[in-house]
Design an enzyme around this catalytic site. Structure first.
Site, short mmCIF file in Angstrom:
data_model
loop_
_atom_site.label_atom_id
_atom_site.label_comp_id
_atom_site.label_asym_id
_atom_site.label_seq_id
_atom_site.Cartn_x
_atom_site.Cartn_y
_atom_site.Cartn_z
N LYS A 124 54.90 41.61 28.77
CA LYS A 124 54.12 42.21 29.86
C LYS A 124 54.24 43.74 29.89
O LYS A 124 53.30 44.42 30.26
CB LYS A 124 54.54 41.63 31.21
CG LYS A 124 54.08 40.19 31.39
CD LYS A 124 54.10 39.76 32.83
CE LYS A 124 53.47 38.39 32.98
NZ LYS A 124 53.49 37.88 34.34
N LYS A 207 49.00 32.52 25.03
CA LYS A 207 48.97 31.71 26.25
C LYS A 207 47.72 32.01 27.09
O LYS A 207 47.32 33.17 27.20
CB LYS A 207 50.23 32.07 27.05
CG LYS A 207 50.40 31.39 28.36
CD LYS A 207 51.65 31.91 29.04
CE LYS A 207 51.40 32.15 30.50
NZ LYS A 207 52.47 32.74 31.24
N LYS A 210 46.02 34.33 33.59
CA LYS A 210 45.04 34.82 34.58
C LYS A 210 44.83 36.33 34.46
O LYS A 210 43.82 36.84 34.92
CB LYS A 210 45.43 34.43 36.00
CG LYS A 210 46.84 34.77 36.44
CD LYS A 210 47.05 34.39 37.89
CE LYS A 210 48.11 33.36 38.10
NZ LYS A 210 49.48 33.80 37.82
#
Ligand code: AQP
Length: 349
Positions: A124, A207, A210
């Site tokens: 991230k 993956k 969202k």
């Protein structure tokens, strides 16, 4: 420091905790990896506590008004998927202060070396980790606090959260050992089923998420039937037909992902799906998958839209859930303060 203490699991009653970040609209990955299994656990009669983890969401920038909207939408998705707020405790994290308070204690238990190994932070934060928030780095300690504030013993999650749960176990064991107590349970991850890692429709090695910039990469729980069908039609595949056996899906991540999704939605095993579609072209398989996805997701979307008409009712449900959650978490937190040597002489209003 005292001598290490073993933590027998027997003294902790089975209790499930899990959460989802309201960091965007929920996806098919959240549904198959989390929500669907949250409902199964509730229906098995185990005590279940489910949370919209809004404090985790702000570890990356969230527009305040959107965050409120996404939290309500997340709550609507839980209820539409089958979570009954009378049987499960459903709330948003920031309404129960024990999460943040226990997270601080755990920040002081967790070691930097442990945090440095967390792959989600690396993913991230990307190349510019210096610019990531301190909260994103400390995320796993807050997640450990979410679970341990309830003495939860089991956590249903997708495969991607396995490393964080191992860290939760390490923090619980270290706390117990440091203070010479048998206070926190050693939690079990529940990672079960065919679709514990739903991958992007554009890249079967990534993956489904969202926050992926490409909306085509995911199915959102708010997508219409036409949008779902179009995204599946355009999903990346390879030119081969479906194989005769599961082994034939090896090194075919995009094909494997679509088969996994079919299995997750239909409650069949991957072997059964492969047997049913052995030798089929994607021209046959994709429409069957689209029909299945629409049939399973449309009732949820319709119910979510109905619930979203009454945001005050959603807020009421979250508030009532938070009160119930607090009655469990607060006494546990007070014991933690006592164990760690904090004076607690102030009267609570
Ligand atoms: N693709 C997935 N496959 C299976 N399970 C998944 N989960 C999320 N994506 C998949 C599971 O959903 C639960 C809640 O996850 P989260 O929303 O709190 O955080 P996340 O895992 O970081 O999900 P996203 O969609 O990738 O969120 P963003 O984009 O905001 O970071 C977890 O149990 C997770 O395993």
């Amino acid at each position: 420091m005292s001598e290490p203490v073993q933590t027998p699991q027997t003294k902790f009653a089975p209790r499930i905790f899990s959460g989802i970040q309201p960091s965007g609209g929920l996806t098919l990955g959240n549904y198959l990896g989390a929500l669907k299994r949250f409902v199964q656990k509730q229906d098995e009669g185990i005590e279940t506590i489910y949370c919209l983890v809004d404090m985790h969401a702000i570890t990356v920038w969230q527009d305040p008004e959107k965050l409120r909207q996404q939290t309500r939408e997340g709550a609507a998705a839980f209820i539409a998927a089958g979570i009954d707020p009378a049987r499960s405790i459903l709330f948003n994290q920031s309404q129960v202060s024990a999460h943040a308070e226990l997270a601080w204690i755990f920040n002081c238990v967790a070691r930097l070396g442990w945090m440095n190994r967390m792959t989600q932070f690396k993913d991230k934060a990307g190349k510019n980790a210096e610019a990531a928030s301190l909260g994103l780095y400390a995320y796993p300690a807050l997640m450990a606090a979410d679970i341990m504030a309830y003495h939860a013993t089991m956590v249903p999650v997708g495969e991607d959260q396995k490393q964080h749960l191992e860290l939760t176990r390490d923090i619980a064991i270290k706390f117990n050992n440091d203070f010479g107590v048998d206070f926190f349970p050693v939690v079990e991850p529940l990672i079960e089923g065919a679709a514990t890692r739903v991958m992007s429709l554009r890249d079967g090695t990534k993956k489904m998420s969202k926050s992926d910039p490409s909306d085509q990469s995911r199915i959102n729980l708010t997508d219409t039937a036409d949008m779902i069908a179009a995204k599946i039609r355009k999903a990346k595949t390879d030119p081969e037909p479906l194989p005769e056996t599961v082994e034939g899906l090896k090194d075919r991540p995009d094909a494997r992902n679509l088969v996994n999704i079919y299995a997750g939605l239909s409650d069949l095993t991957v072997d059964q799906v492969v047997a049913e579609f052995a030798g089929a072209q994607f021209g046959t398989f994709k429409p069957a998958l689209a029909d299945l996805a629409v049939a399973k997701l449309t009732p949820i979307t319709t119910e979510m839209n109905r619930l979203m008409q009454d945001p005050a009712e959603i807020d009421r449900i979250l508030g009532a859930g938070a009160e119930r959650a607090d009655t469990i978490a607060h006494p546990i937190l007070e014991q933690v303060y006592d164990i760690t040597g904090m004076i607690r002489s102030r009267r609570r209003g």
